[in-house]
Write an enzyme that holds these catalytic residues in place. Sequence first.
Site, PDB file in Angstrom:
ATOM      1  N   TYR A 152       0.841  -1.193   0.000  1.00 37.09           N
ATOM      2  CA  TYR A 152       0.000   0.000   0.000  1.00 37.09           C
ATOM      3  C   TYR A 152       0.874   1.240   0.000  1.00 37.09           C
ATOM      4  CZ  TYR A 152      -3.012   3.721   1.791  1.00 37.09           C
ATOM      5  OH  TYR A 152      -3.687   4.903   1.956  1.00 37.09           O
ATOM      6  N   TRP A 154       1.036   5.644  -1.814  1.00 40.42           N
ATOM      7  CA  TRP A 154       0.531   6.609  -2.789  1.00 40.42           C
ATOM      8  C   TRP A 154       1.206   6.484  -4.145  1.00 40.42           C
ATOM      9  CZ3 TRP A 154      -2.637  11.105  -3.391  1.00 40.42           C
ATOM     10  CH2 TRP A 154      -3.663  11.188  -2.447  1.00 40.42           C
TER      11      TRP A 154
END
Length: 820
Positions: A152, A154
Amino acid sequence: MLNDTIHALLSRRQLLGTSATAAALGLFGPSLLVRGARAAGADGEVLTGSHWGAFYGRVEGGRFTAIRPWEKDPRPSPNLPGILDSVYSPTRIKYPMVRRAFLEKGPGAMPETRGDGDFVRVSWDQALDLVAKELKRVDAAHGPSGTFAGSYGWKSPGKLNNCRTLLYRMFNARGTSFVNATGDYSTGASQVIMPHVVGSLEVYEQQTVWPVVVRDSQLVVFWGADPYTTNDISWGVADHGAYEGLKALKDSGKKVICIDPVRTETCRTLNAEWIAPRPQTDVALMLGIAHTLYTEKLHDEKFLADYTTGFEKFLPYLLGTDDKTPKTAEWAAAICDVPADTIRDLAHRFAANRTMLASGWSVQRQHHGEQVHWMLVTLACMLGQIGSPGGGFGLSYHYASGGAPSATAPVLTGISDGSKTGGAAWMSSAGAASIPLSRVSEMLLHPGETFDFNGKKAQYPDVKLVYWVGGNPFAHHQDRNHMVEAWRKLETFIVQDFQWTATARHADIVLPATSAYERNDIEVVGDYSSSHILAMKQVIDPVFEARSDYDIFTAICDRFGKAREFTEGRSEMDWLRSFYEAALLQAKAKKIGMPDFDTFWKAGVVAFPIDVAAMNFVRHAKFREDPLLEPLGTPSGKIEIYSRNIEKMAYDDCPPHPTWMEPAERLGGPDAKFPLHIATSHPHGRLHSQLAGTVLRKGYTVADREPCLINPKDAASRGIADGDVVRVFNDRGQILAGARITEDMRPGVIRVNEGGWYDPVDPATPGSLCKYGDVNVLTIGIGTSKLAQGNCGHTAIGDIEKYKGVAPPVTVFTAPTASA
């Protein structure tokens, strides 16, 4: 398997782009060599995109030298210079690297040396062979539950080089499975509770648009939200449309209230009224307002009867019929430290005006965070304005320009993860097992232990290998020392990134990926507006030995004889053409004008119109107009103030209606061990931890460290002066920071922004002082509740003191020195 000669070509790729590599491999047809109207790395300007918006990258002598904002960006990001610097910064990962102990002694060797920077430079062949070997070994010894790929972060925008999706695709192409994760760190609690309450995620859906808010709202309340700061970025390419709405709101002169322990940039810019409750007491404050609304008959009985269910079951709690504790303004004031008269005044003003309650996500990143947005919706229901122009609630005005009117545009799809389910990676249930994302440390430390999640029970798998791409869990995960302990349980940790983050420094195998500016991609401009489709053109050739995520995973799959299953025989440009042409088919069906792909790629962007209906969009208007024909996605079709589904779960930490529950720790709490709350707000000068390793840092650090904002009273009582190096500490850890004294902080609250890079004095010693200021050393690592198991990044109390002695130098922004 490709032969050794072709592998050697891959290894010698150093400064070649994707085209040259693929052409040498002969894997793809000649279309891969098509780069549009301009060759990558050629002198001139090229339009491309980022989380911070679209921009022109200038190239001189094959080097990325300057950035110029896109002329259609209404508010270009001040952080664009950091993008340029990130490509060549000292924190750039240049070559494949392997931790020395891992290379010499094998998987799991000397885990205490993770993070000490002792790496050996290896060739791409060596690194990829090691990765393939480890994937095979762990799969054979432990099965699919031995590998965690629920990576996970951005990452970067783009429909092809979505590294998390490509990671899943690599596993699926090989026909193997893995342990996945569900949810995210932004809205972990809200995205689980909101479907029970309003039948949808709500947090990632379009809001009542800014033109309507400016025209029809009489009172706008930003509750734990700072849209002037956080709308700088988007998950895709930022359009910055919210800033036009915010400016119009300011120009309108309408009343704005900011409820936040920090006087934010939004509060200052809008000259808003500032109400500063104790952190984590928002539910108590809302209950005090709700009690006033009900007892003074200011609530909307008809709306509650027609559009909600369960208010009659919530009412005894509100009035104290059951627990003998009426949730009066005085009761709330004792908890939140906002005067009772102010609480009553808020109730009066909310009811007297067309009021928009615009909440941020910070308020649900705390212990029992599910209760906050549930209670906010309940408060909006009592006001009876949901679905009316300018009224109700909104949960995304602070994020990616939520509320910017949506264009009439096709959906731009991207590469799939290769599974049968598909869908967004962060919500995917693909894999052999799945855990709530923020429980990764618990998974590593307690394999086999049973956990609850949203009405179900499962067991933590016994994970031996973690593969992380495009993210930095050693920044965004809570309770760093607990996490370091958990990571020592791993046999193998693989990281694929372009920056030497703390996460990369803790890896066993490090693969250098390209930045988004060294490859081609395609993306939508505006997460909510979808105003344009942008060709994210490659600015320069890959630097050093970086490879695109797509190339890396292709090479890994090739070692399993599955390269074609991964690529489907398509090149980078083949994929981009296919995404665009799928959107073009939609556009033709909807009679939306779009050029063909080649024309688009040459132009670099295509714009879409915004019609009158979009300029007047009101969230939940159709539901308000006809709740029978336009029901919500809840079991009742209405807003559920009381949830029977949650009642059946019988959780002791998430009752079936909004409830004030004491968090594990809080400022002024009954068992508080420390006198200060530690706010962990989003930073101005970066995106979480992205761009921390760039020149932007010079604009905000204090004494070369993360700034710690502190109220003058709290500073004076501790003998702290502006600019001092301070030690911030609690029973979970300790960090250094630079003091910045300001009246913008509520007394009793200090702030260290999240995203600072973890820089321990001694990585081998548990609890070692973080020299730079990673605030998640101090935050608590528990889940929000058994329902959502979200992170509690805003639950932290501690203390601060002036640091004595010579502060150790910050070293995390210097790349590890590797031996050959």
